[in-house]
Design a protein around this motif. Structure first.
Motif, PDB file in Angstrom:
ATOM      1  N   ALA A  85       2.136  -4.630  -1.493  1.00  0.00           N
ATOM      2  CA  ALA A  85       1.825  -4.805  -0.071  1.00  0.00           C
ATOM      3  C   ALA A  85       3.243  -4.894   0.791  1.00  0.00           C
ATOM      4  N   ALA A  86       4.058  -5.943   0.052  1.00  0.00           N
ATOM      5  CA  ALA A  86       5.408  -6.229   0.784  1.00  0.00           C
ATOM      6  C   ALA A  86       6.022  -4.884   0.765  1.00  0.00           C
ATOM      7  N   LYS A  87       5.988  -4.093  -0.270  1.00  0.00           N
ATOM      8  CA  LYS A  87       6.876  -2.766   0.070  1.00  0.00           C
ATOM      9  C   LYS A  87       6.237  -1.836   1.066  1.00  0.00           C
ATOM     10  N   ILE A  88       5.052  -1.992   1.382  1.00  0.00           N
ATOM     11  CA  ILE A  88       4.342  -1.180   2.406  1.00  0.00           C
ATOM     12  C   ILE A  88       4.951  -1.591   3.615  1.00  0.00           C
ATOM     13  N   GLU A  89       4.894  -3.139   3.617  1.00  0.00           N
ATOM     14  CA  GLU A  89       5.238  -3.540   5.197  1.00  0.00           C
ATOM     15  C   GLU A  89       6.657  -3.308   5.457  1.00  0.00           C
ATOM     16  N   GLN A  99      -2.053   1.134  -1.170  1.00  0.00           N
ATOM     17  CA  GLN A  99      -3.187   0.280  -0.730  1.00  0.00           C
ATOM     18  C   GLN A  99      -3.126   0.504   0.888  1.00  0.00           C
ATOM     19  N   LEU A 100      -4.406   0.589   1.459  1.00  0.00           N
ATOM     20  CA  LEU A 100      -4.455   0.657   2.957  1.00  0.00           C
ATOM     21  C   LEU A 100      -3.630  -0.446   3.422  1.00  0.00           C
ATOM     22  N   PRO A 101      -2.827  -0.300   4.443  1.00  0.00           N
ATOM     23  CA  PRO A 101      -1.741  -1.445   4.876  1.00  0.00           C
ATOM     24  C   PRO A 101      -2.527  -2.282   5.392  1.00  0.00           C
ATOM     25  N   GLY A 102      -2.797  -3.719   4.774  1.00  0.00           N
ATOM     26  CA  GLY A 102      -3.434  -4.763   5.590  1.00  0.00           C
ATOM     27  C   GLY A 102      -2.708  -5.734   6.109  1.00  0.00           C
ATOM     28  N   ILE A 103      -2.072  -6.627   5.079  1.00  0.00           N
ATOM     29  CA  ILE A 103      -1.247  -7.772   5.568  1.00  0.00           C
ATOM     30  C   ILE A 103      -0.037  -7.154   6.446  1.00  0.00           C
ATOM     31  N   ALA A 104       0.371  -6.009   6.334  1.00  0.00           N
ATOM     32  CA  ALA A 104       1.405  -5.090   6.807  1.00  0.00           C
ATOM     33  C   ALA A 104       1.211  -5.011   8.314  1.00  0.00           C
ATOM     34  N   SER A 105      -0.092  -4.312   8.567  1.00  0.00           N
ATOM     35  CA  SER A 105      -0.625  -4.141   9.885  1.00  0.00           C
ATOM     36  C   SER A 105      -0.708  -5.777  10.616  1.00  0.00           C
ATOM     37  N   HIS A 126     -12.229  -6.400  11.311  1.00  0.00           N
ATOM     38  CA  HIS A 126     -12.046  -5.231  10.843  1.00  0.00           C
ATOM     39  C   HIS A 126     -12.210  -5.038   9.520  1.00  0.00           C
ATOM     40  N   MET A 127     -11.799  -3.850   8.798  1.00  0.00           N
ATOM     41  CA  MET A 127     -11.730  -3.585   7.371  1.00  0.00           C
ATOM     42  C   MET A 127     -10.631  -4.720   6.818  1.00  0.00           C
ATOM     43  N   LEU A 128      -9.498  -4.594   7.619  1.00  0.00           N
ATOM     44  CA  LEU A 128      -8.392  -5.701   7.161  1.00  0.00           C
ATOM     45  C   LEU A 128      -7.532  -6.154   8.410  1.00  0.00           C
TER      46      LEU A 128
END
Ligand code: MN
Length: 496
Positions: free
Chosen positions: A256-260, A287-293, A350-352
């Motif tokens: 997740a961190a890498k995506i962000e 993963q779908l970007p969650g915490i990143a968004s 929302h979903m996330l």
């Protein structure tokens, strides 16, 4: 989120040469005093810059031309201390591209009953000078905000505050870039629209990148950067044990961190102010970007799920407008209803991807499966949202025009724990009531996606819509369905 003191509003006073030097000197002094008071008023978030009195068509044209080209000038406040024959204003107003606020004030608050004479009357004529100015703007069909009252009146300052925030959001859109990773969610109507028309009307551009372009940037993120960000997560949020260092899902937190980090780098590199993604197009993203968004919105980026670029742009503009105010602005979706007749509620979520700026207290950082998309379980922030007045706003493409729809709501404190709901959520009551509010929204074609705001009012958004020259439909305490249906029908003719 942004320091609005970087923006300037110019204070322009209109007059004419007829009055002679002595009167014009006093006009200039008074204007300077008002501009200075506005500039140092804590209610006004932008800089207010005094400009010399304009007295001729040439001077008026020239100040409007200059306002157009000076980048950090986001609008003009115009005031006619004396009479300023308004045919002189035609040329300038015709070319003015920045928002205008017509301040209908006068220097003195009270009539000086004992000393008033014709000299005083000659100097303090805004009561009719501003009517002449108002006529020409109406005659030219120009949008502007009219604010009436003494310049030290708190309500006047508050209205200037509101308008200048809208002007900051509008200015931020001009030349703004938004990126979409992948297209819209397949078959969805309301999130689609005319991006060419949006660029013409709103000044921002929307362009798409294949998700592979983003994956390349994500894959180049170093382990060291990931270490730093996961520590930040652990410090800032209540991270569940399985995601913590040593936990059996720690690698998912690292993903997740890498995506962000990848998204951040991509947005910075492309000078983007917001983005969209879609769970249907995540090739190469685990993963779908969650915490990143959620966190990128927290930093001021616009976001829309499922390719919803209109909402991404709106979220960005509303974040700019709300800069420095308590509370936040977040991507939102009307998710599910509580139809108890004694206590009807909407559950928004929302979903996330709900922005962390509206979290009430420390957010939990959790991981759960996502029913759709077929990707690894996404990491997300889970939190409740505080009670209080709020609103939902949505821009829809009606084919021949854009419509901004606003529904005032009252958020309520969470009544239950919702232990099995793994997403950020908020409960609200729409105005004027559940049934009317929802029916009005549906009749007006409002999207399921919105920007939820805790710190903006309908007035901010109405000012904003006027700057954009688009329709604004307000659903609030006064809304009645019969009137609203008529308004929608009449607007259909107006915008034809
Ligand atoms: Mn959605």
């Amino acid at each position: 989120m942004m320091n609005l003191k970087d923006f300037e509003v110019w204070f322009v006073t209109g007059s004419q040469s007829l009055y002679g030097e002595e009167t014009l000197k006093q006009v200039a002094e008074h204007s300077q005093q008002i501009a200075k008071a506005f500039d140092s008023a804590k209610q006004i978030p932008v800089r207010i810059v005094f400009k010399p009195t304009v007295k001729s068509p040439e001077e008026i044209y020239s100040i409007c031309q200059e306002a157009n080209t000076v980048k950090n000038c986001i609008g003009i406040i115009a005031w006619m201390h004396t009479f300023s024959p308004a045919k002189m204003w035609i040329g300038g107003l015709k070319i003015l591209q920045k928002p205008l606020l017509h301040l209908h004030t006068q220097f003195n608050r009270d009539i000086p009953w004992d000393s008033i004479d014709m000299d005083f009357m000659n100097l303090n004529q805004s009561a009719h000078g501003d009517r002449e100015f108002g006529f020409i703007m109406s005659r030219m069909r120009l949008e502007r905000k009219v604010v009436v009252g003494h310049w030290q009146d708190k309500e006047v300052l508050e209205q200037i505050n509101t308008w200048s925030r809208a002007a900051a959001g509008w200015s931020d859109w001009q030349g703004a870039r938004f990126v979409r990773f992948g297209d819209n969610m397949r078959y969805v109507a309301v999130t689609d629209g005319d991006k060419v028309e949006a660029e013409l009307k709103f000044g921002y551009s929307v362009n798409t990148h294949g998700v592979g372009d983003l994956v390349k940037v994500i894959n180049a993120i170093s382990d060291k950067e990931i270490d730093t960000l996961t520590s930040e997560y652990e410090e800032k949020y209540a991270v569940v044990p399985s995601l913590r260092k040593g936990g059996d899902q720690y690698n998912a937190l690292r993903d997740a961190a890498k995506i962000e980090l990848g998204l951040t780098a991509f947005l910075q590199d492309g000078n983007y102010k917001g983005f969209t993604d879609t769970f249907e197009d995540l090739h190469g993203i685990v993963q779908l970007p969650g915490i990143a968004s959620q966190r990128l919105m927290g930093k001021g980026y616009g976001f829309g799920g499922e390719g919803d670029w209109k909402t991404a742009a709106l979220v960005r503009a509303m974040k700019v407008m709300g800069s420095g105010l308590k509370g936040g602005n977040a991507f939102m979706e009307d998710y599910t209803y509580h139809f108890d007749p004694n206590d009807p509620l909407v559950l928004g979520s929302h979903m996330l991807e709900i922005c962390e700026s509206i979290a009430d207290g420390k957010a939990k950082c959790e991981i759960h499966p996502l029913g759709i998309g077929g990707k690894a379980d996404p990491v997300r922030l889970v939190f409740n949202v505080a009670a209080g007045p709020a609103l939902n706003a949505s821009i829809v493409d009606m084919g021949n025009r854009f419509r901004l729809l606003v529904n005032e709501v009252e958020a309520i404190a969470p009544t239950h724990d919702l232990p099995k709901l793994p997403v950020a959520r908020v409960l609200w009551k729409p105005y004027p009531d559940m049934k009317t509010g929802c029916a009005a929204w549906i009749l007006a074609g409002g999207a399921h996606h919105t920007c939820y705001s805790q710190n903006l009012t309908a007035e901010h958004l109405q000012d904003f819509a006027e700057m954009a020259g688009i329709e604004c439909v307000l659903i609030g305490k006064e809304t009645n369905l019969r009137q609203l249906k008529n308004e929608l029908k009449w607007s259909e003719v107006y915008y034809r």
